[in-house]
Motif scaffolding. Structure first.
Motif, mmCIF file in Angstrom:
data_model
loop_
_atom_site.group_PDB
_atom_site.id
_atom_site.type_symbol
_atom_site.label_atom_id
_atom_site.label_comp_id
_atom_site.label_asym_id
_atom_site.label_seq_id
_atom_site.Cartn_x
_atom_site.Cartn_y
_atom_site.Cartn_z
ATOM 1 N N LEU A 288 0.952 -1.202 -0.220
ATOM 2 C CA LEU A 288 0.097 -0.603 0.460
ATOM 3 C C LEU A 288 0.839 0.713 0.083
ATOM 4 O O LEU A 288 0.385 2.315 -0.471
ATOM 5 N N ASN A 289 2.199 1.479 0.851
ATOM 6 C CA ASN A 289 2.965 2.108 0.676
ATOM 7 C C ASN A 289 3.548 2.478 -0.860
ATOM 8 O O ASN A 289 3.951 3.267 -1.614
ATOM 9 N N LEU A 290 3.274 1.542 -1.008
ATOM 10 C CA LEU A 290 4.590 1.132 -2.839
ATOM 11 C C LEU A 290 2.800 2.073 -3.379
ATOM 12 O O LEU A 290 3.565 2.724 -4.684
ATOM 13 N N LEU A 291 1.670 1.882 -3.552
ATOM 14 C CA LEU A 291 1.002 2.448 -4.362
ATOM 15 C C LEU A 291 0.640 4.109 -4.351
ATOM 16 O O LEU A 291 1.011 5.401 -4.955
ATOM 17 N N LYS A 292 1.182 4.283 -2.648
ATOM 18 C CA LYS A 292 0.942 5.974 -3.052
ATOM 19 C C LYS A 292 2.489 6.855 -3.289
ATOM 20 O O LYS A 292 2.661 7.562 -3.290
#
Length: 606
Positions: free
Chosen positions: A109-113
């Motif tokens: 999810l941090n990568l999507l951000k």
């Protein structure tokens, strides 16, 4: 200037329809809060922040750049307010433990951000982005006291972090590090030396900056075996957690860079600065690789980001700008000329940008699932599982970093080309994308270093070809049920199967050659990396095409256009981009003699 719009439809397609992230999260112990509604809310909120706050600062930040006075760095107008909004939104701690103030959601999810932030404004994203590796290193290797001191303010974003590796005399060859660490009676160390190219090394966004520094103890062995790792804060921390005296670590200069000018890249001078050892003595490089792998995956995202932003900038221009008539006949009869998009060569450039962006997104999102599983293994203490996923991710990392950044740079240049002469003018923002993209193939290991890592270390030394065998078996398993299909799907499946078998055979040939001629590895590695990237991306394009075709068969007018475009982009990739692998195949199999026969003295300007 490109008006960034987060590609949420394509992101959701990969998350929900191709990779089943909901099912993936259901298997993770730290993902109970990562419900589909929560994931969607995070994506929507981040998209709004990126579109409305970060993107408008991209061009102005590049024009203004950073300034330095007496060792203090000032970031461009608006950056400080944007960072405060970022911290207030809780964005920094998405994937870190609740124990330290984070939301304890999966790393993916941090990568999507990061993708959305990086595409909107890569320079800004580097400030909080460098902190992630710092946090990961302290979390995995720090003592309980170090975690308690540093993790909460890093997780909140109140403090930021850096990685301090490179020195004037050495970049990739860290065995040449000269920075000294003198042990003190109180258990601390005095760190003395100069580090260069330190991104976010000094700035005015956060209250403190935590430097992770490679240095040598007085009795350290020579080479990489004698490097230790230290935490060196900008401000010392008092026992109650408040900030104390300024540590003697200071920015000596700002690098004058080609691009990412709003990101402060500093020369950092450590003058007997107080440092605290992290991990074991002389084993700092092993701990630092946690940092490096995080950074390299993040840099792969930069390749995707610049391909996406370049496409978003050049597509509207190609639809609006008019020049000549299409060769197949008049298209826009009400105008004196047809729009650029009617010209086949312009479509080649647009489709290349789109195919690379969407193909790279698929590759990175798949790797992000592996990263989630690796982090889970760390949390559960399952060393065998950790090593298995770390090895698997280690195979992907040089391909993601090396290939995607090279292709992202190509896409940035294509974006300028669509604009013609206007692409060379600053006000349109396209030349900035190309300048910003250029660094991605250089830092965190150049493309050549990634290529050596892939072929020399991952394929030949560590796995003896097993990593290629495992991945190509996945390719064959996906393609096999569709080999006899008609139409584009069957053609793509047969091409993917052919490349899987070819990749195996090429790897064996290179292994046999390398056993007789060691220069083969260095001579062939770049072409091997690029070949691997094109073939791997083909696998993930076939994966997307299969889903798109299945959805089209289900019907539904509202979504047919999206799936049809997905299929057509996949077909373009297989017809126009995957064949480039043949050129790399021919080059990698060429004898090393053409490279190595010239005497050193003959390399001259005469």
């Amino acid at each position: 200037m490109p008006q960034y719009k987060a590609p949420l439809r394509d992101m959701r397609f990969l998350l929900n329809e191709v990779f089943d992230y909901a099912g993936h999260y259901a298997t993770l112990p730290n993902a109970e809060d990562a419900t589909p509604d929560m994931v969607d809310a995070i994506m929507e909120g981040c998209a709004t922040f990126c579109e409305e706050v970060l993107a408008p600062l991209n061009l102005s930040g590049d024009q203004e750049g950073c300034t330095i006075h007496d060792g203090e760095v000032t970031t461009p107008k608006g950056f400080k307010e944007a960072y405060a909004e970022y911290v207030a939104g809780g964005w920094q701690g998405i994937s870190h433990p609740k124990e330290y103030g984070g939301q304890e959601l999966p790393m993916s999810l941090n990568l999507l951000k990061s993708e959305m932030m990086g595409t909107a404004n890569w320079s800004f994203t580097m400030y909080p982005g460098l902190s992630l590796g710092c946090m990961n290193t302290i979390f995995q290797f720090g003592s309980d006291a170090q975690k308690k001191t540093y993790m909460p303010p890093l997780v909140s974003g109140e403090w930021t972090g850096t990685m301090c590796l490179t020195e004037p005399q050495c970049g990739t060859d860290l065995g040449q590090v000269k920075t000294k660490a003198e042990p003190q009676a109180d258990g601390t160390y005095k760190i003395t030396g100069t580090k260069i190219f330190i991104s976010a090394g000094e700035h005015d966004l956060a209250h403190n900056i935590i430097h992770i520094v490679l240095a040598r103890l007085p009795d350290a062995p020579k080479g990489t075996r004698g490097i230790s790792l230290f935490i060196v804060p900008k401000f010392l921390i008092n026992a109650d957690g408040t900030l104390g005296a300024r540590n003697p670590v200071k920015a000596g200069a700002l690098e004058h860079k080609m691009g990412i000018r709003a990101s402060a890249t500093c020369v950092m001078n450590f003058d007997e600065a107080v440092g605290y050892m992290i991990a074991e003595p002389n084993k700092g490089l092993e701990a630092m690789f946690t940092f490096m792998n995080t950074a390299r995956i993040g840099t792969a995202v930069q390749g995707l980001a610049h391909a996406e932003l370049s496409y978003q900038g050049s597509l509207p221009y190609a639809k609006e700008r008019r020049s000549m008539r299409a060769l197949s006949g008049k298209k826009d009869a009400d105008h004196v000329a047809d729009a650029l998009i009617w010209h086949a060569d312009v479509r080649r450039m647009l489709l290349t940008q789109r195919a690379i962006a969407e193909g790279a997104r698929g590759m990175i999102y798949h790797a992000a699932k592996l990263a989630d599983l690796m982090v889970t293994a760390v949390g559960t203490g399952d060393q065998a599982q950790y090593e298995a996923y770390d090895d698997k991710l280690g195979f992907y990392t040089p391909i993601l970093k090396g290939f995607i950044t090279e292709m992202g740079l190509e896409c940035a240049n294509l974006g300028m080309q669509v604009f013609g002469g206007h692409g060379y003018i600053k006000e349109h923002g396209m030349e900035q994308i190309a300048r910003d993209a250029r660094i991605s193939t250089l830092y965190e290991g150049t493309t050549g270093i990634q290529a050596l890592d892939l072929l020399g270390r991952k394929v030949l030394l560590t796995t003896r070809g097993k990593c290629i065998k495992d991945f190509t078996n996945e390719m064959l398993a996906q393609a096999k049920p569709h080999l006899l299909d008609g139409g584009p799907i069957g053609k793509m499946a047969r091409a993917a199967a052919k490349r899987a078998l070819q990749w195996k055979a090429l790897t064996l040939r290179i292994m046999l050659r390398a056993a007789k001629d060691r220069d083969t590895v260095s001579a062939a590695c770049y072409d091997y990396l690029m070949y691997s990237g094109f073939v791997m991306m083909g696998h993930f394009w076939l994966k997307q095409a299969l889903v798109a075709q299945a959805k089209l068969k289900q019907g539904g007018k509202d979504t047919a256009e999206f799936y049809q475009a997905k299929l057509q982009t996949a077909e373009f990739y297989f017809e126009r981009l995957l064949p480039r692998a043949d050129g790399h195949k021919q080059s990698m199999l060429s004898p090393t003699r053409a490279l190595m026969q010239m005497d050193q003295e003959h390399f001259s300007f005469a």
